[in-house]
Design an enzyme around this catalytic site. Structure first.
Site, PDB file in Angstrom:
ATOM      1  N   TYR A 458      31.745  40.637  40.999  1.00 49.85           N
ATOM      2  CA  TYR A 458      32.697  39.481  41.365  1.00 49.85           C
ATOM      3  C   TYR A 458      32.161  38.115  40.735  1.00 49.85           C
ATOM      4  CZ  TYR A 458      32.520  42.872  45.129  1.00 49.85           C
ATOM      5  OH  TYR A 458      32.781  44.351  45.744  1.00 49.85           O
ATOM      6  N   HIS A 459      31.614  38.067  39.434  1.00 49.57           N
ATOM      7  CA  HIS A 459      31.287  37.110  38.963  1.00 49.57           C
ATOM      8  C   HIS A 459      31.692  36.720  37.439  1.00 49.57           C
ATOM      9  CE1 HIS A 459      27.388  37.754  41.439  1.00 49.57           C
ATOM     10  NE2 HIS A 459      28.536  37.430  42.132  1.00 49.57           N
ATOM     11  N   PRO A 460      33.131  36.585  37.296  1.00 50.12           N
ATOM     12  CA  PRO A 460      33.693  36.365  36.125  1.00 50.12           C
ATOM     13  C   PRO A 460      33.539  34.855  35.626  1.00 50.12           C
ATOM     14  CG  PRO A 460      35.471  36.447  37.625  1.00 50.12           C
ATOM     15  CD  PRO A 460      34.136  36.823  38.322  1.00 50.12           C
TER      16      PRO A 460
END
Length: 515
Positions: A458-460
């Site tokens: 969940y870290h774009p």
């Protein structure tokens, strides 16, 4: 047609900070545009309930294109569509990244973004219950606290990691990042402290701040090379909200590049193919990075978070702000080196005292625990491109997970270390068997497992990066009155959970905008 000084698109972590900081000046009129609505759902604020928000109306519920390095699978990409954005649906882990990340940015040309430059903004945002020291502060908007769950399975994990030779680290945001331990969390009194709770809610009564909920941005209006407003749709009508000074995109690493491209700012050939007039030819959407996590799941005879929603635990949360319902799921973990010779960790490990499978969507039908190593300094890069010129069409997203030899070696090393930790006495005493693990610990089986079950952490980031799309003050190159302030501007993904770095960047941007 309404006019403001600043129009901010996106009430996520960065947008909440900017709305609050810019509106501190009573002479400045600020508009905040958000596609979602207020963060009133109980599942937002009860920490252990956040997986229930996945694929709900509060989730953009995106999917990648088939990922070539992950067996051609499409990966599920949850993003918050609500006040607070993804800080309202995340695991609340407070990690800043490694000193080497920011010093690397600065060395590559991102002036003003070294560790020494950004540390004051991390500290300005922070209200750490441990108090002030060289690295931390108290009194800022964002409450940072220790876990009020302290699940016994987490204690067993930390002991097992130490038995495997990893040193205990009480502060991943202090002098050194490496080691294992419990994470600090963005919680206040055992409840979620999102960017909306920390920044936006206290500012909502200011007369110079106007929030437009349920308003979908279509494009930035650019006239004569200058951003002058934002075209939005709300209540079935399309209107332009004008900005006298600046438009600021804070819609995230997937949506901000999409909005720029819909506005004519992006790769010229790709925009022309959709009939979009090219305003500026910039590599918007290129350089996408994310952390790829592969989760090992084990059965256990110890009571896990599966039974967290008991009447007793509800009462414990209500009366004392403690207990299993305050768990952020990923209560502990660490930063590890998959091989020698590295200047900084390349693996982050998350541990959850509950099963976490099928990209977090799998049913929890028995007691278990999960260990999830991730590639925390990836070398692979992907892209965000348009699917359609229609503003309600989701973008095309390809991360290219595990498409470099370095990343494949890293995830294999991370899985092997996680298996070694699981085999130590402290965890072997509570694990009753495998739930979902690789067939063997051979390199081939570990890699095949990672390609089969791996997922986003969940870290774009990095789709509107400093140096290629924006300058070091986050101004879009060759377009006046337009900035991007969110994770998309990061030159590379930091080593760790990205919420704290986004808040830091927005704090810094508020100073840059006001200077």
């Amino acid at each position: 047609m309404t006019t403001y000084d600043y129009v901010v698109v996106g009430a996520g972590s960065a947008g909440c900070v900017l709305a609050a900081r810019l509106s501190e000046d009573p002479d400045v009129r600020v508009a905040l545009i958000e596609a979602g609505g207020p963060d009133t759902a109980q599942e937002i604020h009860v920490p252990a309930a956040f997986p229930q928000l996945f694929k709900s109306e509060l989730d953009w519920d995106l999917d990648s294109e088939p990922e070539p390095g992950a067996g051609g699978r499409r990966t599920y990409l949850p993003r918050g569509k609500v006040f607070g954005g993804s800080s309202s649906i995340n695991a609340m882990i407070y990690i800043r990244g490694n000193r080497a990340d920011y010093d690397g940015w600065a060395a590559a040309g991102a002036e003003g973004w070294s560790y020494a430059d950004v540390l004051p903004y991390f500290r300005r945002s922070e209200d750490n219950e441990r108090g002030e020291d060289e690295f931390h502060s108290a009194g800022g908007p964002l409450t940072v606290s220790d876990s009020r769950s302290n699940h016994p399975l987490v204690t067993a994990f930390v002991r097992a990691a130490e038995q495997a030779g990893h040193r205990r680290n009480e502060d991943f945001n202090g002098k050194t990042q490496a080691g294992v331990g419990r994470y600090q969390l963005t919680q206040r009194g055992g409840m979620r402290c999102s960017a909306a709770v920390a920044y936006l809610h206290p500012a909502l009564e200011r007369p110079n701040l106007t929030v437009f909920p349920s308003a979908r941005a279509h494009r930035v209006v650019i006239e004569g090379g200058r951003a002058t407003g934002v075209e939005v749709e709300r209540g079935g009508a399309v209107e332009v909200i004008r900005a006298d000074r600046e438009v600021i995109l804070s819609a995230g690493a997937y949506e901000s590049p999409k909005l720029l491209m819909l506005s004519g700012i992006g790769p010229a050939a790709a925009l022309s193919a959709f009939g979009i007039e090219v305003v500026r030819d910039l590599p918007v959407g290129q350089g996408l990075q994310d952390h790829y996590m592969t989760v090992l799941n084990f059965r256990t005879g110890v009571e896990s978070l599966m039974s967290a929603q008991s009447p007793e635990n509800v009462a414990l949360l209500r009366d004392a702000g403690r207990g299993p319902l305050t768990s952020n799921i990923g209560e502990a973990g660490g930063f590890l080196h998959s091989r020698g010779g590295l200047d900084a960790p390349d693996v982050q490990l998350h541990m959850a005292p509950v099963l976490f499978h099928q990209e977090g969507l799998g049913p929890v039908t028995e007691h278990g625990l999960a260990l999830g190593p991730s590639v925390v300094a990836p070398t692979s890069r992907g892209q965000v491109t348009l699917r359609s010129p229609l503003p309600d069409a989701a973008p095309r997203i390809v991360h290219n997970y595990l498409t470099t030899a370095e990343d494949r070696a890293c995830i294999v090393g991370g899985l092997r270390m996680a298996l070694e930790i699981a085999a130590q006495d402290a965890l072997a005493e509570v694990v009753t068997g495998p739930f979902e693990v690789p067939d063997t610990d051979s390199d081939a089986d570990l890699l095949a497992f990672a390609q089969r079950v791996g997922m986003t952490l969940y870290h774009p980031t990095s789709t509107c990066a400093i140096g290629s799309v924006v300058d070091h003050e986050l101004r879009v190159l060759d377009v006046a009155g337009l900035r991007v302030v969110d994770a998309s501007v990061f030159p590379s993904v930091p080593r760790g959970n990205t919420n704290a770095p986004v808040i830091m960047a927005a704090e810094k941007a508020a100073d840059l905008i006001g200077s």
